[in-house]
Each structure stands twice: as C-alpha cells, then as structure tokens.
Design a protein around this motif. Structure first.
Motif, PDB file in Angstrom:
ATOM      1  N   ASN A  76     -59.503 -71.250 -34.958  1.00  0.00           N
ATOM      2  CA  ASN A  76     -59.970 -69.945 -34.946  1.00  0.00           C
ATOM      3  C   ASN A  76     -61.441 -70.186 -34.472  1.00  0.00           C
ATOM      4  O   ASN A  76     -62.307 -70.383 -35.610  1.00  0.00           O
ATOM      5  CB  ASN A  76     -60.044 -69.552 -36.360  1.00  0.00           C
ATOM      6  CG  ASN A  76     -59.095 -68.449 -36.776  1.00  0.00           C
ATOM      7  OD1 ASN A  76     -58.657 -67.716 -35.728  1.00  0.00           O
ATOM      8  ND2 ASN A  76     -58.409 -68.345 -37.981  1.00  0.00           N
ATOM      9  N   MET A 109     -54.708 -66.131 -38.483  1.00  0.00           N
ATOM     10  CA  MET A 109     -53.779 -67.092 -39.436  1.00  0.00           C
ATOM     11  C   MET A 109     -52.532 -66.501 -39.863  1.00  0.00           C
ATOM     12  O   MET A 109     -51.448 -67.255 -40.113  1.00  0.00           O
ATOM     13  CB  MET A 109     -54.796 -67.377 -40.564  1.00  0.00           C
ATOM     14  CG  MET A 109     -56.052 -68.372 -40.246  1.00  0.00           C
ATOM     15  SD  MET A 109     -56.999 -69.082 -41.538  1.00  0.00           S
ATOM     16  CE  MET A 109     -57.760 -67.933 -42.130  1.00  0.00           C
ATOM     17  N   VAL A 124     -54.804 -75.897 -39.234  1.00  0.00           N
ATOM     18  CA  VAL A 124     -55.770 -74.513 -38.842  1.00  0.00           C
ATOM     19  C   VAL A 124     -56.998 -75.059 -38.909  1.00  0.00           C
ATOM     20  O   VAL A 124     -57.472 -75.585 -40.048  1.00  0.00           O
ATOM     21  CB  VAL A 124     -55.519 -73.261 -39.885  1.00  0.00           C
ATOM     22  CG1 VAL A 124     -56.460 -72.313 -39.296  1.00  0.00           C
ATOM     23  CG2 VAL A 124     -53.976 -72.705 -39.569  1.00  0.00           C
ATOM     24  N   ILE A 167     -55.601 -76.889 -43.724  1.00  0.00           N
ATOM     25  CA  ILE A 167     -56.621 -75.978 -43.400  1.00  0.00           C
ATOM     26  C   ILE A 167     -57.966 -76.607 -43.722  1.00  0.00           C
ATOM     27  O   ILE A 167     -58.023 -77.263 -44.649  1.00  0.00           O
ATOM     28  CB  ILE A 167     -56.601 -74.680 -44.071  1.00  0.00           C
ATOM     29  CG1 ILE A 167     -55.136 -73.984 -44.273  1.00  0.00           C
ATOM     30  CG2 ILE A 167     -57.293 -73.650 -43.753  1.00  0.00           C
ATOM     31  CD1 ILE A 167     -54.468 -73.443 -43.215  1.00  0.00           C
TER      32      ILE A 167
END
Length: 267
Positions: A76, A109, A124, A167
């Motif tokens: 991201n 997400m 992630v 994450i």
C-alpha cells in the motif's frame, strides 16, 4: 511458488523502485496508477486504480485475480504530501489528503483481504512515514494521516493473524523522489502571521527531499520483509538521525523533544 505482488502508486518514486526490484527478482508484479496510459516505460504491468474510488480498487484487484489467481503481497504505497499552517489549509484539502493517505489504503486492504483469507496466507505492507511518529510543524496533516495508518496497521494485524495473514508497515524518511512536486502546498501568504517561518520551513523540506536517500533502499527493505516468515510490527528506513528522532521522542520529556524540533526548524 512465484509470489504475486500488487503495488499501489507504482508509476514513479518509491512504488516504481519497489516494483522494478521485485520484478527483477522474479516476482509477478502488478503496479497501479491513476493514469497508466500515460506511463510508457514500466517494466511491469500497470493497472488503473485510484485509491479514492472504491470501484476502481475492486476492478484492479479483480483483474489481478483473473490474471494470476491470487495476491500474495499488497504494498500500500499510494500517497500524497501536504504542507501548510493548519489554520491556512482549506478543510477540503485536509479531507482529500486523508482520502488518499488513510481511507484509500483501508479500501485497498478491504478489497484484498478476502482473497488472502481464502488462500490462508498473505502479507500487507503499508508505506507510512517517519513523519507519522511525531507532529511536525507545517506538516501536521501529513503527519496525522500517516500516523493514523500506522495505528490501523497495529490493530489490523491482530485481527487477521489467525487467518495466516501478516500486516506490517515501513516508515520511510526523506527519499529523493518527486513527492514534493505532487504534494499540496498551502500558498505562502504575504502578510500572514506564518509567512516567514512557513516559507523557511518549506525551503528546508524541499532541500531534505532533494538530498534524500535512494528509493532503492525501500525496495531492498520490502524484499527483505517478504522473506520474513513473521514480520515485525513496524520498520523504519532512512537516514540515521531521522530514525533516531523516533527513539528520542520515546525517551525525552515532551517539552524537551518539542524544543529540539523547534530549534531544528528555527521556530
């Protein structure tokens, strides 16, 4: 198995550097851009995605699943800068920054996690900022949006750990990219109470970016995290003093740390 990587904001800067490095390492890389048709030199496919548009997010994720059947890693990265005295930044610009830097990554997400849950695996990596660890003068909104994403990372990793999903986030310092050209600058207003200190701070920030680290460092960091079976909660990448500033904030009294920042920015 060859991992499938999705990187938002991959047409330039840090996102492009990460994508090119992972592509060279043999990963299947998909990048995204708001206007991929304007980019002719990408070594990996670029899909249309605007993190402020949920339908475009869903379409890009569906395209990756259609082409490769899975998403193993989401980076991201899409984000924008914003500067100005808080009093003089239009509220709509503050909201727009959070749409890109905070709500956008959340929506990406939300689109990817169901596929990772079905796979029973996934990673992630949220790109935050060292600026998100502290309130910086004339970067209040940027610090707040990146700090919020970092806190979301902490909470979400506990929610999804039982599904085999990891994450984490990486907080970069100043890197030599084109972020300064793309960020929103509240104008320096002649006669404003903030005219001189804001103008001086703006020049200092641009100098820091121009002399910043090579984005390749971020690519190496992402590659290393992908190899980690159990990534840490947070990673920091940047110049020593930028990373050390986080340590100082943790150990110094608030007012002492505040005075250090004010001295640095000559306020």
């Amino acid at each position: 198995m060859n991992k499938v990587i999705l990187i938002t904001g991959a047409s330039s800067g840090i996102g492009k550097a990460i994508g090119e490095f992972l592509h060279q390492k043999g990963f299947t890389v998909y990048g995204t851009s708001r206007n991929p048709e304007k980019i002719s030199n990408s070594v990996f496919p670029l899909l249309a995605l605007d993190v402020r548009n949920v339908e475009s997010i869903k379409a890009a994720v569906a395209e990756v699943i259609k082409l490769s059947g899975r998403i193993d890693v989401l980076v991201n990265n899409a984000g924008v800068g914003i500067t100005g005295p808080l009093e003089e930044i239009p509220t709509e610009e503050i909201k727009a920054n959070f749409e890109t830097n905070f709500f956008g990554p959340i929506e990406v997400m939300k689109a990817v996690l169901p596929h990772m849950r079905e796979q029973k695996s996934g990673l992630v990596i949220n790109i935050t900022s060292i600026a998100g660890y502290m309130g910086l003068p004339y970067r209040s909104v940027y610090s707040a949006s990146k700090g919020a994403l970092s806190i979301i990372t902490e909470a979400l990793r506990m929610e999804v750990k039982s599904f085999g999903i990891e994450i984490t986030d990486i907080a970069p310092g100043d890197f030599a990219t084109n972020i300064a050209a793309g960020r929103y600058h509240a104008p320096v207003i002649a006669g404003s109470a903030y005219e001189v200190p804001y103008d001086n701070t703006l020049k200092m920030m641009d100098t820091h970016v121009d002399s910043g680290s090579n984005p390749q460092e971020m690519a190496l960091a992402v590659y290393a995290i992908i190899q980690e079976p159990k990534p840490k909660v947070h990673y920091k990448v940047g110049a020593f003093m930028q990373k050390f500033s986080i340590v100082l904030k943790r150990i110094l009294p608030d007012k002492v740390y505040e005075q250090l920042l004010m001295n640095h920015y000559k306020l």
